[in-house]
Design a protein around this motif. Structure first.
Motif, PDB file in Angstrom:
ATOM      1  N   PRO A  65      34.724  62.577  37.409  1.00  0.00           N
ATOM      2  CA  PRO A  65      35.590  63.758  37.572  1.00  0.00           C
ATOM      3  C   PRO A  65      35.916  64.049  39.030  1.00  0.00           C
ATOM      4  CG  PRO A  65      33.711  64.259  36.155  1.00  0.00           C
ATOM      5  CD  PRO A  65      33.490  62.886  36.690  1.00  0.00           C
ATOM      6  N   VAL A  66      34.922  63.804  39.941  1.00  0.00           N
ATOM      7  CA  VAL A  66      35.183  64.085  41.357  1.00  0.00           C
ATOM      8  C   VAL A  66      36.334  63.239  41.840  1.00  0.00           C
ATOM      9  CG1 VAL A  66      34.267  63.865  43.688  1.00  0.00           C
ATOM     10  CG2 VAL A  66      32.851  64.866  41.895  1.00  0.00           C
ATOM     11  N   LYS A  67      36.326  61.968  41.445  1.00  0.00           N
ATOM     12  CA  LYS A  67      37.382  61.053  41.871  1.00  0.00           C
ATOM     13  C   LYS A  67      38.739  61.535  41.385  1.00  0.00           C
ATOM     14  CE  LYS A  67      37.147  56.120  42.698  1.00  0.00           C
ATOM     15  NZ  LYS A  67      36.516  54.911  42.162  1.00  0.00           N
ATOM     16  N   GLU A  68      38.767  62.019  40.158  1.00  0.00           N
ATOM     17  CA  GLU A  68      40.040  62.483  39.592  1.00  0.00           C
ATOM     18  C   GLU A  68      40.417  63.864  40.104  1.00  0.00           C
ATOM     19  OE1 GLU A  68      39.902  62.303  35.333  1.00  0.00           O
ATOM     20  OE2 GLU A  68      39.020  60.284  35.436  1.00  0.00           O
ATOM     21  N   GLY A  69      39.476  64.529  40.798  1.00  0.00           N
ATOM     22  CA  GLY A  69      39.736  65.889  41.286  1.00  0.00           C
ATOM     23  C   GLY A  69      39.584  66.917  40.189  1.00  0.00           C
ATOM     24  N   ASP A  70      38.920  66.557  39.107  1.00  0.00           N
ATOM     25  CA  ASP A  70      38.767  67.482  37.984  1.00  0.00           C
ATOM     26  C   ASP A  70      37.507  68.328  38.190  1.00  0.00           C
ATOM     27  OD1 ASP A  70      38.911  68.816  35.640  1.00  0.00           O
ATOM     28  OD2 ASP A  70      38.198  67.139  34.394  1.00  0.00           O
ATOM     29  N   PHE A  71      37.572  69.234  39.177  1.00  0.00           N
ATOM     30  CA  PHE A  71      36.385  70.053  39.462  1.00  0.00           C
ATOM     31  C   PHE A  71      36.163  71.106  38.389  1.00  0.00           C
ATOM     32  CE2 PHE A  71      37.570  68.248  43.526  1.00  0.00           C
ATOM     33  CZ  PHE A  71      36.355  67.736  43.943  1.00  0.00           C
ATOM     34  N   ALA A  72      37.270  71.531  37.741  1.00  0.00           N
ATOM     35  CA  ALA A  72      37.125  72.462  36.630  1.00  0.00           C
ATOM     36  C   ALA A  72      36.282  71.832  35.535  1.00  0.00           C
ATOM     37  CB  ALA A  72      38.497  72.868  36.106  1.00  0.00           C
ATOM     38  N   GLY A  73      36.472  70.503  35.360  1.00  0.00           N
ATOM     39  CA  GLY A  73      35.689  69.770  34.370  1.00  0.00           C
ATOM     40  C   GLY A  73      34.200  69.823  34.704  1.00  0.00           C
ATOM     41  N   LEU A  74      33.868  69.750  36.016  1.00  0.00           N
ATOM     42  CA  LEU A  74      32.466  69.829  36.426  1.00  0.00           C
ATOM     43  C   LEU A  74      31.866  71.165  36.025  1.00  0.00           C
ATOM     44  CD1 LEU A  74      32.386  68.320  40.039  1.00  0.00           C
ATOM     45  CD2 LEU A  74      31.763  67.238  37.886  1.00  0.00           C
ATOM     46  N   VAL A  75      32.646  72.240  36.252  1.00  0.00           N
ATOM     47  CA  VAL A  75      32.176  73.578  35.900  1.00  0.00           C
ATOM     48  C   VAL A  75      31.898  73.639  34.406  1.00  0.00           C
ATOM     49  CG1 VAL A  75      32.800  76.017  35.806  1.00  0.00           C
ATOM     50  CG2 VAL A  75      33.467  74.639  37.786  1.00  0.00           C
ATOM     51  N   LYS A  76      32.863  73.063  33.628  1.00  0.00           N
ATOM     52  CA  LYS A  76      32.740  73.147  32.174  1.00  0.00           C
ATOM     53  C   LYS A  76      31.522  72.372  31.694  1.00  0.00           C
ATOM     54  CE  LYS A  76      37.575  73.990  31.285  1.00  0.00           C
ATOM     55  NZ  LYS A  76      38.877  73.398  31.010  1.00  0.00           N
ATOM     56  N   SER A  77      31.328  71.161  32.242  1.00  0.00           N
ATOM     57  CA  SER A  77      30.179  70.394  31.753  1.00  0.00           C
ATOM     58  C   SER A  77      28.864  71.048  32.172  1.00  0.00           C
ATOM     59  CB  SER A  77      30.247  68.929  32.209  1.00  0.00           C
ATOM     60  OG  SER A  77      30.803  68.840  33.490  1.00  0.00           O
ATOM     61  N   ALA A  78      28.871  71.718  33.371  1.00  0.00           N
ATOM     62  CA  ALA A  78      27.652  72.405  33.787  1.00  0.00           C
ATOM     63  C   ALA A  78      27.315  73.516  32.800  1.00  0.00           C
ATOM     64  CB  ALA A  78      27.849  72.981  35.183  1.00  0.00           C
ATOM     65  N   LEU A  79      28.352  74.258  32.372  1.00  0.00           N
ATOM     66  CA  LEU A  79      28.119  75.347  31.421  1.00  0.00           C
ATOM     67  C   LEU A  79      27.678  74.800  30.069  1.00  0.00           C
ATOM     68  CD1 LEU A  79      30.961  77.921  32.106  1.00  0.00           C
ATOM     69  CD2 LEU A  79      28.496  78.302  32.266  1.00  0.00           C
ATOM     70  N   ALA A  80      28.328  73.698  29.682  1.00  0.00           N
ATOM     71  CA  ALA A  80      27.982  73.098  28.389  1.00  0.00           C
ATOM     72  C   ALA A  80      26.534  72.620  28.404  1.00  0.00           C
ATOM     73  CB  ALA A  80      28.939  71.944  28.088  1.00  0.00           C
ATOM     74  N   ARG A 108      35.062  71.914  45.006  1.00  0.00           N
ATOM     75  CA  ARG A 108      35.919  70.995  45.763  1.00  0.00           C
ATOM     76  C   ARG A 108      35.586  71.074  47.248  1.00  0.00           C
ATOM     77  NH1 ARG A 108      41.780  72.650  45.279  1.00  0.00           N
ATOM     78  NH2 ARG A 108      41.050  74.045  46.912  1.00  0.00           N
ATOM     79  N   ASP A 109      35.442  72.330  47.739  1.00  0.00           N
ATOM     80  CA  ASP A 109      35.131  72.506  49.158  1.00  0.00           C
ATOM     81  C   ASP A 109      33.782  71.887  49.498  1.00  0.00           C
ATOM     82  OD1 ASP A 109      37.483  73.780  49.392  1.00  0.00           O
ATOM     83  OD2 ASP A 109      36.645  75.816  49.470  1.00  0.00           O
ATOM     84  N   MET A 110      32.816  72.036  48.545  1.00  0.00           N
ATOM     85  CA  MET A 110      31.482  71.479  48.808  1.00  0.00           C
ATOM     86  C   MET A 110      31.559  69.971  48.965  1.00  0.00           C
ATOM     87  SD  MET A 110      29.004  73.622  46.294  1.00  0.00           S
ATOM     88  CE  MET A 110      27.449  72.880  46.754  1.00  0.00           C
ATOM     89  N   VAL A 111      32.302  69.325  48.070  1.00  0.00           N
ATOM     90  CA  VAL A 111      32.393  67.861  48.115  1.00  0.00           C
ATOM     91  C   VAL A 111      33.135  67.428  49.370  1.00  0.00           C
ATOM     92  CG1 VAL A 111      33.355  65.836  46.979  1.00  0.00           C
ATOM     93  CG2 VAL A 111      32.230  67.625  45.636  1.00  0.00           C
TER      94      VAL A 111
END
Lengths: 408, 269
Positions: A65-80, A108-111
């Motif tokens: 996801p980081v490569k694709e820039g899908d940071f929203a996806g990271l948030v979602k998987s963390a919640l899941a 995104r800023d962190m990465v």
């Protein structure tokens, strides 16, 4: 000796004086009470806006996801991952609703700051959505608010584990406007106000002071100057929205200047504050004793030298006070700016005088109009910042007056 | 009494005119429609103190202010007739009023020092007229002016203090120092002692007598004693006319005109 009539009369006169003092004190007390009521309401409603609810979750920065820039996806998987029992699609959407839609920017800023983060797991505090924020701050109960029953349950479970906390709301100061209350800030409006104020000050002060000096010290007293004087006095009483309409017709329609720009806003506010500055400056110039002018003229100073060496420096405290009061008034003005499009919804912080912008009072007006509960406290907080702005300016007026004050 | 039929003083001798520092001929002054001075002619001799006396509103201050064109500042004021300074007409010769006022200084009724330091008060005139080429030269001008004004001993240690912090009498002497700092030829004084106490008045009068050596002085005063004490010549104004002008001693002991006699003996005024 005083006879009885004189004594009675004297007693009446003293009584009248005491009564008058009492009226005066009473009116001051009433005014103070109103002021305190205003401040208490605004501060009481607004102080919570300076804190923001944050939810700590463990995010794993997966490479994909980081490569694709899908940071929203990271948030979602963390919640899941935090709530594995939630599986249904609709439930999942509700779960993701706990976190602000702007939370992914933090990741995104962190990465960006630390690319080595990819592939690791970190506990990150993410912005909660405004509905959660309201419940946590106690403005609404979990049941009466906009949270659904499952959402309220998840929130309760998060709070039990200590994942929910209140942090200082930096977003409120740095961000521009947003549809999401938790992402909205006054930064854009403050910058817009500053730009408009700079334009106003730079134009209104020199123009106003030179007009006042000319009318007071140089102009012959004839019908024309009298006419100008009457007109200036009348202009000071013209409703501000009329100046807005003038600005719309003149600057936007005729001169084709950009809409919503602080430059145009400043120009309109200049038109509005010019008469006030001229009147205040003339009063300050008039208050300079004529003996000073005579002394300088008697020594052979030219008219301009009399003005620049003696009259202007002595009148400066009064002129500055008038200018700052007029500018402060202009800063709090909304109506004329609505006319020239500064009421638009603008997310970006303006970078220049021609960028679209809004100003603090208009921001207050916009937020006061928004339905979200979280905008109520933000409206009050914006008012607090506006009031602080004005208080600083008035303080500046006092300091400048004290600094330049000369006694004779 | 018909004042218009002036006695001998009106016909000043040619000698008088040639030796005069300032001479005025047929000066009329109007404030709007109101005539404040009627055909005033007078010769003011160099290095003398000329006192102008008369009851309130008689036009003596108005006349004084004509001599350095301070009346120009009053919009409704109109001056007719001619006034010469060293044979040059100050109203028509194209002499700039700014330069005129450097040559004809003025001290006002109420002490009016600038709200600046004592030094800056005195240095202001030389500065705007560019009289000093260096800091040292300016210091020199300031110190000698203060000395001439008899103020130096009182202020030499506090030149950087505010001029407005001095006492009334000191302020007035500061104003005199300020006026003489531009080295004028004539100094006009408009009731310079009316706001001062007797001791300060005595000091200023003493100063006026000393200044006579270098300057021509015209002083307007309400006090006849003062006129008698400080002046060599006296002019008596009444209702906008110069009734009589002559040696001070003659005016006070043997006035030619009945009005003058009435005024100096206190019958009106």
């Amino acid at each position: 000796m005083i006879d009885e009539r004189t004594a009675r009369r004297l007693a009446r006169r003293h009584a009248a004086e005491r009564r008058f003092k009492l009226y005066g004190m009473a009116s001051v007390a009433v005014a103070l009470a109103f002021l305190v009521a205003l401040l208490v309401t605004i501060v009481g409603k607004g102080y919570t806006a300076f804190a923001q609810t944050e939810i700590a979750v463990e995010v794993s920065f997966d490479a994909g996801p980081v490569k694709e820039g899908d940071f929203a996806g990271l948030v979602k998987s963390a919640l899941a991952a935090r709530f594995p029992e939630v599986t249904a699609r609709n439930d999942k959407r509700e779960l993701f609703g706990l976190i602000s839609s702007g939370a992914d920017r933090v990741l995104r800023d962190m990465v960006q700051d630390d690319p080595g983060l990819v592939g690791q797991k970190r506990v990150v505090t993410l912005l909660a959505s405004d509905d959660v924020d309201m419940v946590v701050k106690g403005h609404v109960t979990a049941q009466s608010g906009r949270l659904t029953a499952p959402q309220a349950e998840w929130l309760a479970s998060l709070r039990q584990t200590g994942a929910v906390s209140l942090g200082f709301n930096t977003t409120f100061f740095t961000a521009g406007d947003s549809r999401e209350p938790e992402l909205a800030g006054v930064g854009g409006a403050v910058v817009g106000s500053l730009f408009a104020m700079v334009v106003t000050l730079c134009l209104a002060f020199p123009l106003g002071v030179s007009t006042a000096v000319y009318l007071e010290e140089f102009a012959p007293k004839n019908r024309w100057t009298e006419l100008i004087e009457v007109n200036i006095n009348n202009l000071a009483a013209v409703p501000s929205i009329v100046f807005g309409l003038l600005g719309l017709a003149l600057f936007l329609n005729f001169l084709n200047m950009p809409r919503s720009a602080p430059l145009v806003g400043g120009l309109v506010l200049t038109l509005m504050s010019l008469p006030v500055i001229i009147i205040a400056s003339r009063a300050a110039l008039k208050a300079v004793p004529p003996s000073i002018r005579e002394a300088a003229r008697g020594l052979g100073a030219s008219r301009l030298q009399v003005v620049t060496h003696h009259v202007l420096p002595l009148a400066m405290p009064g002129i500055l006070t008038g200018t700052i009061i007029a500018t402060a008034h202009a800063i709090g003005e909304t109506a004329p700016l609505l006319m020239i499009g500064m009421v638009a919804f603008i997310v970006d912080i303006p970078a220049g005088f021609l960028d679209p912008a809004t100003v603090l009072p208009v921001q207050v007006y916009l937020w006061a109009d928004s339905p979200e509960r979280a905008f109520v406290e933000r409206t009050s907080a914006a008012i607090m910042i506006l009031l602080a702005f004005l208080a600083v300016m008035n303080l500046l007026a006092i300091v400048l007056r004290k600094k330049f004050e000369r006694r004779w | 009494m018909n004042v218009a039929s002036k006695p001998a003083m009106g016909q000043a001798t040619l000698e008088d005119r040639r030796s005069a520092k300032v001479s005025a001929r047929d000066v009329d002054v109007f404030y709007g429609a109101k005539q404040a001075l009627k055909s005033v002619s007078i010769d003011i001799r160099p290095n003398e103190v000329t006192a102008l006396i008369g009851p309130s509103g008689c036009g003596k201050s108005t006349f004084l202010r004509c001599l350095n064109r301070m009346n120009d500042l009053i919009e409704t004021c109109r001056v007719a007739g001619s006034i010469w300074l060293d044979g040059e007409d100050i109203y028509t010769s194209g002499l700039d009023p700014v330069l005129l006022r450097a040559r004809v200084g003025m001290v006002f009724q109420k002490p009016n020092p600038f709200p600046k330091t004592i030094y800056d008060n005195v240095a202001y005139g030389p500065r705007i007229h560019g009289l000093a080429r260096s800091r040292a030269e300016l210091d020199e001008i300031v110190m000698t002016s203060l000395e001439k004004a008899g103020l130096i001993d009182e202020v030499k240690d506090r030149l950087q203090e505010q001029g407005t912090g001095l006492s009334g009498g000191q302020q007035q002497r500061l104003c005199i120092a300020r006026a003489i700092a531009v080295s004028p030829e004539v100094i006009l004084m408009d009731e310079p002692c009316s706001a001062l106490d007797p001791i300060a008045t005595a000091k200023v009068e003493e100063l006026i007598d000393e200044l006579r050596q270098r300057f021509t002085i015209v002083i307007v005063t309400h006090s006849m004693q003062q006129a008698a004490r400080v002046s060599q010549r006296t002019g008596f104004f009444h209702l906008g006319e110069l009734v009589e002008c002559g040696e001070t001693e003659q005016i006070f002991t043997n006035p030619r005109h009945k009005l003058t006699q009435g005024y100096i003996t206190g019958r009106f005024g």
